[in-house]
Design an enzyme around this catalytic site. Structure first.
Site, PDB file in Angstrom:
ATOM      1  N   LYS A  83       0.847  -1.200   0.000  1.00 27.98           N
ATOM      2  CA  LYS A  83       0.000   0.000   0.000  1.00 27.98           C
ATOM      3  C   LYS A  83       0.879   1.245   0.000  1.00 27.98           C
ATOM      4  CE  LYS A  83      -3.901  -2.305   2.132  1.00 27.98           C
ATOM      5  NZ  LYS A  83      -4.561  -2.751   3.363  1.00 27.98           N
ATOM      6  N   GLN A 103      -4.845  -1.307   9.560  1.00 30.09           N
ATOM      7  CA  GLN A 103      -4.748  -2.651   8.986  1.00 30.09           C
ATOM      8  C   GLN A 103      -5.385  -3.682   9.933  1.00 30.09           C
ATOM      9  OE1 GLN A 103      -3.488  -3.393   5.839  1.00 30.09           O
ATOM     10  NE2 GLN A 103      -4.287  -5.437   6.239  1.00 30.09           N
ATOM     11  N   ASP A 121     -11.236   2.871   3.974  1.00 31.77           N
ATOM     12  CA  ASP A 121     -11.635   1.461   3.881  1.00 31.77           C
ATOM     13  C   ASP A 121     -13.156   1.320   3.811  1.00 31.77           C
ATOM     14  OD1 ASP A 121      -9.706  -0.476   3.591  1.00 31.77           O
ATOM     15  OD2 ASP A 121      -9.257  -0.645   5.736  1.00 31.77           O
TER      16      ASP A 121
END
Ligand code: NDP
Length: 299
Positions: free
Chosen positions: A53, A97, A120
């Protein structure tokens, strides 16, 4: 029937190219989108994802801010970091994460992110906005699937879509997105009766189960578009002792023989997920600066 292989790797490259173009435009105005990625602990798979990422964020010209915290970080310390990132105008997207170590409450942590920076799309506000058809931050994996479906099929209106899997990160938002594009949507799961028959009705079949090659070709309607979200590592003795390979939730060879189009694993849905994360960060940056949103990069 000749099946079309939907090349997620090439598509993701196109999306990243478009994002990079918009980032260059923003930089001319003195704005650089910034993405903060928070990793708690040492989970090896998470470390790989976070590294990828960060690398791709820099490649499209954005700023990448990595925050690595020890596995025993307290909830209070993690929430303090998120508050600091929420308040920082140089940060447009925040990603924590998952999975988090067991002593941390993931729901609490995710819901402490400013929804406008929740790239997200897991914050309860974004889930609610998506569910009510309002402008939301859309979870990256299903967003990538939707982009590929639109690109391949054009309008999805009236098509029968079956989503196998009802997780909050893939199955449920995927179903909402397909409904938003006017599909007739069925969500199947581990308690679904006669799953084979349900799948055979699908013009669009999305598999997000996490069981290697569970869906065989004879569950696929001839000509259907098959999106395989699954990423499963299985032993590959043909490659040598102890070797493994990645397979999807769909049995690729038999499904490709009947499907109109199919995403491979690897090289299908996977590469689109990070591309959509970058697209979401770009959109968050446009919104934060009151700029019109780039077309074609969201639901
Ligand atoms: P979860 O484990 O959270 O959910 C799996 C879902 O599949 C559940 O709803 C479960 O049903 C259902 N299921 C399990 N067994 C069966 C069965 N025998 N028949 C029908 N349904 C079943 O998984 P995720 O949604 O997080 O991930 C799914 C897959 O997608 C995994 O392989 C994961 O690695 C992959 N993935 C890929 C990403 C990418 O970037 N390409 C991103 C995220 C995930 P129930 O609810 O009843 O238990």
């Amino acid at each position: 029937m000749t099946t079309t292989i939907i090349d997620g790797k090439a598509f993701a490259e196109k999306v990243r190219g478009r994002v990079a173009g918009f980032v260059a435009g923003l930089k001319e105005r003195g704005i650089t989108p910034g993405l903060a990625v928070v990793l708690v602990g040492e989970d090896p798979a998470s470390q790989v994802y976070v590294r990828n990422k960060g690398k791709q964020t820099l490649e499209v010209g954005m700023n990448s801010h990595g925050h690595k915290l020890p596995a025993d970080t307290s909830e209070a310390d993690l929430l303090a970091l998120i508050n600091q990132l929420n308040a920082d105008p140089a940060i447009h997207g925040i990603l924590v994460q998952l999975p988090l170590p067991g002593h941390l409450n993931s729901d609490l942590v995710i819901n402490s992110i400013d929804p406008a920076k929740d790239v997200d799309g897991f914050h309860i506000s974004n889930v609610g906005l998506l569910g009510t058809g309002q402008k939301a931050m859309v979870p990256c994996t299903p967003l990538g699937c939707l982009m590929m479906l639109r690109d391949h099929l054009g309008s999805l209106a009236g098509l029968n879509a079956v989503v196998v899997g009802r997780s909050n990160i893939v199955g449920k938002p995927m179903a909402q997105l397909l409904l938003g594009d006017n599909c007739t949507v069925t969500i199947a799961h581990s308690r679904t009766k006669d799953l084979a028959e349900v799948c055979r009705r699908a013009d669009i079949l999305v598999a997000a189960v996490g069981r290697p090659e569970m869906i065989p070709g004879d569950w696929v309607k001839p000509g259907a578009t098959v999106i395989d979200v699954g990423i499963n590592r299985v032993p590959a003795p043909d490659k040598g002792e102890g070797k493994t390979r990645l397979v999807g939730d769909v049995h690729y060879e038999s499904a490709a023989a009947v499907a109109g189009a199919i995403t491979p694993v690897p090289g299908g849905v996977g590469p689109m997920t990070i591309a959509c994360l970058l697209a979401n960060t770009l959109i968050a940056c446009h919104r934060a600066n009151g700029l019109p949103e780039p077309e074609g990069l969201t639901a």
